[in-house]
Design an enzyme around this catalytic site. Structure first.
Site, PDB file in Angstrom:
ATOM      1  N   SER A  49       0.844  -1.197   0.000  1.00 53.82           N
ATOM      2  CA  SER A  49       0.000   0.000   0.000  1.00 53.82           C
ATOM      3  C   SER A  49       0.881   1.250   0.000  1.00 53.82           C
ATOM      4  O   SER A  49       2.096   1.161   0.227  1.00 53.82           O
ATOM      5  CB  SER A  49      -0.891   0.011   1.245  1.00 53.82           C
ATOM      6  OG  SER A  49      -0.078   0.237   2.397  1.00 53.82           O
ATOM      7  N   ASP A  82      -1.285  -1.785  -3.972  1.00 51.21           N
ATOM      8  CA  ASP A  82      -2.642  -1.785  -3.405  1.00 51.21           C
ATOM      9  C   ASP A  82      -3.137  -0.338  -3.280  1.00 51.21           C
ATOM     10  O   ASP A  82      -2.419   0.524  -2.743  1.00 51.21           O
ATOM     11  CB  ASP A  82      -2.572  -2.455  -2.018  1.00 51.21           C
ATOM     12  CG  ASP A  82      -3.936  -2.778  -1.442  1.00 51.21           C
ATOM     13  OD1 ASP A  82      -4.877  -2.981  -2.234  1.00 51.21           O
ATOM     14  OD2 ASP A  82      -4.051  -2.848  -0.200  1.00 51.21           O
ATOM     15  N   GLY A 181     -10.483  -3.043   7.655  1.00 55.73           N
ATOM     16  CA  GLY A 181     -10.263  -2.937   9.093  1.00 55.73           C
ATOM     17  C   GLY A 181     -10.927  -4.037   9.899  1.00 55.73           C
ATOM     18  O   GLY A 181     -11.424  -5.034   9.349  1.00 55.73           O
ATOM     19  N   LYS A 184     -16.133  -4.618  10.826  1.00 57.37           N
ATOM     20  CA  LYS A 184     -16.824  -4.631   9.538  1.00 57.37           C
ATOM     21  C   LYS A 184     -18.346  -4.640   9.672  1.00 57.37           C
ATOM     22  O   LYS A 184     -19.042  -4.172   8.793  1.00 57.37           O
ATOM     23  CB  LYS A 184     -16.378  -5.844   8.722  1.00 57.37           C
ATOM     24  CG  LYS A 184     -14.863  -5.870   8.461  1.00 57.37           C
ATOM     25  CD  LYS A 184     -14.513  -6.961   7.483  1.00 57.37           C
ATOM     26  CE  LYS A 184     -13.024  -7.213   7.403  1.00 57.37           C
ATOM     27  NZ  LYS A 184     -12.258  -6.078   6.915  1.00 57.37           N
TER      28      LYS A 184
END
Ligand code: G3H
Ligand code: 13P
Ligand code: ZN
Length: 309
Positions: A49, A82, A181, A184
């Site tokens: 990321s 990502d 995360g 959810k």
């Protein structure tokens, strides 16, 4: 071997399984992932990321992924960006040996998302690199982008068809109820499988769908964190049966980060509490690496991605 995702996705679609796409931030995570894939004989997507690039320096992560490839040349590895936020970060990755990039224009209006994605696709394809894009909005936090609860939006099937046709993008991340995360769902977990079915039936046969925010947030690891001083109450993820079901459908790539974080953190917390006199990082990073490997092996079972080398 470092490779793009084309054959991986083709095989996964035909075989009714999905490729695990695991986020990496340091050496132990990369070693744990590749160790797990070697045991299970699984192709893999190792993804980086923007936050990981900022933390570790992109050069280190690239070299570590190359090292994993050198250690296990038998494993097809896609080196993937990502949530690329703009053309520039995608170009940098394409120019630096990534085999796959994601351009995430999901927070833009449809037309702007099409334009940005097409620009990245044109550049990446000219260099032999594949592209993932996203349509629809997941809730949760990724880097600096936060989508508040209730402000996500599910992917529209007809828009998905138009988006793929106009951009030529190689795979599409969709929103059907997952989120990033550890938190959810407030109530019962629910995914819109009907929407997934409609989207894939409207897209060309075999078109690969991507599921972000797909960690299960396994209670055992939340409990492990909490038992040793953590404070993660009410964490809940996507049940494993739902992940397995999606993998048998058109979902060919399943993104997992939170489950690795929880495994690593739980084990390190335990080590710290149980061995307070230890100050050798190898004594806690070693068990953390093993925990990552075991988690990856478990995930590969859930995805049905075993013995596929
Ligand atoms: O999509 C989010 C991934 O979990 C990456 O997280 O942006 O904090 O590295 P990060
Ligand atoms: P999780 O937070 O569910 O692990 O999702 C990770 C992800 O989608 C990375 O792009
Ligand atoms: Zn994501």
């Amino acid at each position: 071997m470092l490779t793009d995702t084309k054959k991986m996705f083709e095989d996964a679609f035909k075989g009714g399984y999905a490729i695990g796409a695991f986020n990496v931030n340091n050496m132990e995570i990369i070693q744990g992932i590749i160790g797990g894939c070697a045991e299970k004989k699984s192709p893999v997507i190792i993804q980086v990321s923007a936050g990981a690039r900022k933390y570790a320096n992109p050069i280190y992560l690239r070299k570590l992924i190359e090292a994993a490839n050198e250690e296990h040349p038998e494993i097809p590895i896609a080196m993937h960006l990502d949530h690329g936020a703009d053309f520039e970060i995608c170009k940098q990755c394409v120019d630096n040996g990534f085999t796959s990039v994601m351009i995430d224009g999901s927070h833009h209006e449809f037309e702007e998302n099409v334009k940005l994605t097409k620009e990245v696709v044109d550049y990446a394809h000219s260099k032999g690199v594949v592209v993932e894009a996203e349509l629809g909005k997941l809730e949760g936090v990724e880097d600096d982008v936060k989508v508040a609860s209730g402000e996500g939006s599910y992917t529209d099937p007809d828009q998905a068809v138009e988006f793929v046709e106009r951009t030529g993008v190689d795979s599409l991340a969709i929103a059907i109820g997952t989120s990033h995360g550890a938190f959810k769902f407030k109530g019962d977990p629910k995914l819109d499988f009907e929407r997934l079915e409609v989207i894939s039936s409207k897209l060309p046969e075999g078109y690969p769908i991507v599921l972000h925010g797909a960690s299960t947030v396994i209670p055992e690891f939340v409990e492990l964190c909490n038992k040793y001083g953590g404070d993660i109450p009410g964490a809940k993820g996507v049940p494993e049966e739902m992940i397995s079901k999606a993998a048998k459908m058109a979902v060919c790539k399943v993104n997992i980060d939170t489950d690795l974080r929880l495994a690593m953190t739980g084990v390190i917390r335990k080590e710290f509490m149980e061995n307070p006199s230890n100050f050798d990082p190898r004594k806690y990073l070693g068990p953390a690496r093993t925990a990552i490997q075991e988690m990856v092996m478990h995930k590969l079972d859930v995805l049905g991605n075993i013995n596929h080398l």
